[in-house]
Write an enzyme that holds these catalytic residues in place. Structure first.
Site, PDB file in Angstrom:
ATOM      1  N   LEU A 280       8.843   4.218   5.877  1.00 22.05           N
ATOM      2  CA  LEU A 280       7.645   4.081   6.703  1.00 22.05           C
ATOM      3  C   LEU A 280       8.000   3.902   8.175  1.00 22.05           C
ATOM      4  CD1 LEU A 280       4.574   3.778   6.987  1.00 22.05           C
ATOM      5  CD2 LEU A 280       4.822   1.351   6.430  1.00 22.05           C
TER       6      LEU A 280
ATOM      7  N   PHE B 133       0.848  -1.206   0.000  1.00 20.36           N
ATOM      8  CA  PHE B 133       0.000   0.000   0.000  1.00 20.36           C
ATOM      9  C   PHE B 133       0.881   1.253   0.000  1.00 20.36           C
ATOM     10  CE2 PHE B 133       0.698  -1.352   4.353  1.00 20.36           C
ATOM     11  CZ  PHE B 133       1.112  -0.187   4.979  1.00 20.36           C
ATOM     12  N   PRO B 134       0.502   2.307  -0.725  1.00 20.29           N
ATOM     13  CA  PRO B 134       1.260   3.562  -0.700  1.00 20.29           C
ATOM     14  C   PRO B 134       1.276   4.146   0.707  1.00 20.29           C
ATOM     15  CG  PRO B 134      -0.283   3.524  -2.540  1.00 20.29           C
ATOM     16  CD  PRO B 134      -0.615   2.349  -1.683  1.00 20.29           C
ATOM     17  N   CYS B 135       2.415   4.646   1.109  1.00 17.77           N
ATOM     18  CA  CYS B 135       2.563   5.222   2.458  1.00 17.77           C
ATOM     19  C   CYS B 135       2.021   6.650   2.466  1.00 17.77           C
ATOM     20  CB  CYS B 135       4.034   5.223   2.856  1.00 17.77           C
ATOM     21  SG  CYS B 135       4.369   6.033   4.425  1.00 17.77           S
ATOM     22  N   GLN B 136       1.100   6.920   3.365  1.00 19.25           N
ATOM     23  CA  GLN B 136       0.519   8.260   3.482  1.00 19.25           C
ATOM     24  C   GLN B 136       0.494   8.706   4.942  1.00 19.25           C
ATOM     25  OE1 GLN B 136      -2.886   6.343   1.744  1.00 19.25           O
ATOM     26  NE2 GLN B 136      -3.198   8.081   0.397  1.00 19.25           N
TER      27      GLN B 136
END
Length: 439
Positions: free
Chosen positions: A191, A146-149
């Site tokens: 992350l 999953f993209p890190c946000q």
């Protein structure tokens, strides 16, 4: 067979330190390479010198060959999210997982998956619109990167609902809706410290809330897993709490040596033939003239001063190494981490001896894709798909460890079934005479 001598570049990779650090250790006597060759100018480290370092011990005492033989006890169903062009998917497939569905939003990546695996169910589109409840109870593992946000809730103990609007929430929702035995998520190393660690803390909270035990996250270096590239990925493995107390996840063992650009592009241990020809980007004429002056393994500081100034422009006067600029790769070292654009000035990836960017197939080999895996879309889209992928061999190594974990879970389930059967159907009393005869 593990070699007995290692170059400075190889030792730097194995120990995770810079060549400059090794030179300092040489000067102060901490770790001094041996002089070898007729002129004594070729310096290498003997294996015995590295035995005291934990990283080297893991390499020398690897169980890679034994782990290669891990196979699934039965078909384990896989749901993959953010599938991209299939780096993680191919590795998990090679390990023995059976695809149930792959979700990806990028149309070119979806076409790549369909072209190479027409039997896979590829759901193209935004994950927020995908309902995973039909797969409940059919799934052994959910995987994806999953993209890190940022979650924008600094200082708060975030739960599942609080992460709405992020791609991690969608990953967590898929886990909640399918209820797999385990999951694996991969992400960038950053992350770990994203928003001073609060992002990862929020992720841990949600995983706990979903009913999963998180194995302590670990950054895996691709160079230790038969990948000729200095790429790092943060790996998160979760085990459902009703199973977690009975099994232990074991991280994959490293391969016996570090793979290099030569392994990637030439016939050898990694590939049976030299890299096939393919399309690739080109440099503008003046850029090619300047880069032609960069030696193998060098970068902009290896240029004459006038060319440094011309190439770097204002950056010439700024601090920092900027070692990716005007960078030419070296045959006997792994590639630097591939980006989505091989000719981008900030992250140059020039061929070791030819003055050009790496081609699509060269890019794919550095990511350990099979030569048979075809990429679709325009050239820029193909580079992007490859650059964003998890290296296939890294995914394969992790996949074997996940198969071993599920095999352990399967053994527990089998044992529980036997015990339940014995409880529900106790053995009939044996007559005295029969018992005496049996004795």
């Amino acid at each position: 067979m593990t070699p007995n001598y290692y170059s400075i570049a190889q030792v730097a990779d194995i120990l995770g330190v810079s060549k400059e650090t090794l030179r300092r250790w040489d000067n102060n006597g901490t770790l001094v390479p041996e002089k070898r060759g007729e002129d004594n100018n070729y310096r290498q480290y003997h294996r015995s010198q590295l035995d005291r370092f934990e990283q080297a011990q893991l390499l020398f005492n690897s169980n890679w060959d034994e782990e290669k033989n891990i196979t699934p006890k039965r078909d384990y169903g896989l749901v993959e999210l953010f599938a991209g062009a299939g780096g993680l998917a191919i590795g998990l497939d090679k390990a023995g997982f059976k695809s149930i569905v792959h979700n990806e939003i990028d149309k070119h990546a979806c076409n790549t998956l369909r072209k190479n695996r027409p039997d896979w169910k590829v759901v193209e589109g935004d994950i927020t619109n995908v309902d995973f409840t039909p797969y409940h109870g059919q799934v052994d593992i959910v995987s994806g990167g999953f993209p890190c946000q940022a979650f924008s809730y600094a200082g708060k103990k975030l739960g599942f609902e609080d992460t709405r609007g992020t791609m991690f929430f969608e990953f967590a929702r898929a886990v909640k809706e399918t209820n797999p035995k385990i999951f694996i998520a991969e992400n960038v190393r950053g992350l770990l410290n994203h928003e001073s660690g609060q992002t990862l803390e929020a992720i841990k909270n949600v995983i706990d809330e979903l009913g999963y035990e998180l194995v302590e996250p670990r950054v895996l270096k691709a160079i230790f897993y038969q990948v000729p590239q200095k790429r790092e990925r943060l790996i998160l493995v979760g085990i459902r709490k009703d199973l977690a107390d009975y099994v232990e996840f074991k991280w994959p063992s490293p391969y016996k040596r570090i793979m290099t650009m030569r392994d990637a592009l030439k016939k050898g241990d990694l590939y049976p033939e030299d890299v096939p020809e393919s399309a690739g980007q080109n440099y503008p004429a003046r850029k090619a003239e300047i880069l032609a002056n960069v030696p193998e393994g060098g970068y902009w500081r290896d240029l004459p001063d006038d060319l440094q100034r011309e190439y770097m422009k204002k950056s010439y006067f700024l601090g920092g190494g900027k070692t990716g600029m005007a960078r030419r790769l070296a045959w006997d070292e792994p590639s630097l981490t591939l980006t989505c654009a091989p000719a981008q000035k900030q992250t140059e990836r020039c061929h070791p001896e030819e003055t050009r960017p790496l081609t699509v197939r060269e890019y794919a080999r550095i990511q350990t894709f099979p030569d048979s895996w075809e990429f679709t879309g325009p050239l820029t889209a193909q580079y992007k798909q490859i650059g964003n992928a998890v290296p296939v061999n890294l995914a394969h190594a992790i996949g074997r460890s996940l198969i071993r974990l599920l095999n352990d879970i399967e053994a527990i389930n089998e044992q529980s079934t036997v015990i339940d059967t014995l409880i529900s159907e106790p053995p009939k009393p044996v007559e005295t005479e029969q018992l005496a005869m049996a004795l």
